[in-house]
Scaffold this motif. Structure first.
Motif: not given
Ligand SMILES: [Zn+2]
Length: 69
Positions: A25, A57, A59, A61-63, A65-66
């Motif tokens: 990301c 990252c 995280d 999941a957040a990565c 998404k980004r």
């Protein structure tokens, strides 16, 4: 969790090659808060082989998404 195929080093920014930014990301990684994906050896068609050091990252999941944005 499936292991993601790393992108080719030619697609990575210098900051990503050095492990300063996430390989997926591109976010700037805080020191100590990232996952080391292991050193990668690249052998270009011309020139000497070299190493790069992708990180991601913590995280994921957040990565992801980004990275999808
Ligand atoms: Zn990331």
């Amino acid at each position: 969790m499936p292991v993601r195929q790393l992108p080719p080093v030619s697609d990575a920014l210098e900051q990503q090659q050095r492990g300063w930014a996430c390989i997926w990301c591109k976010i700037w990684l805080p020191v100590g808060l990232s996952t080391d994906l292991g050193q990668q050896r690249v052998t270009p068609e011309t020139g000497a082989s070299y190493l790069w050091f992708p990180r991601e990252c913590l995280d994921t999941a957040a990565c992801a998404k980004r990275a999808a944005q």
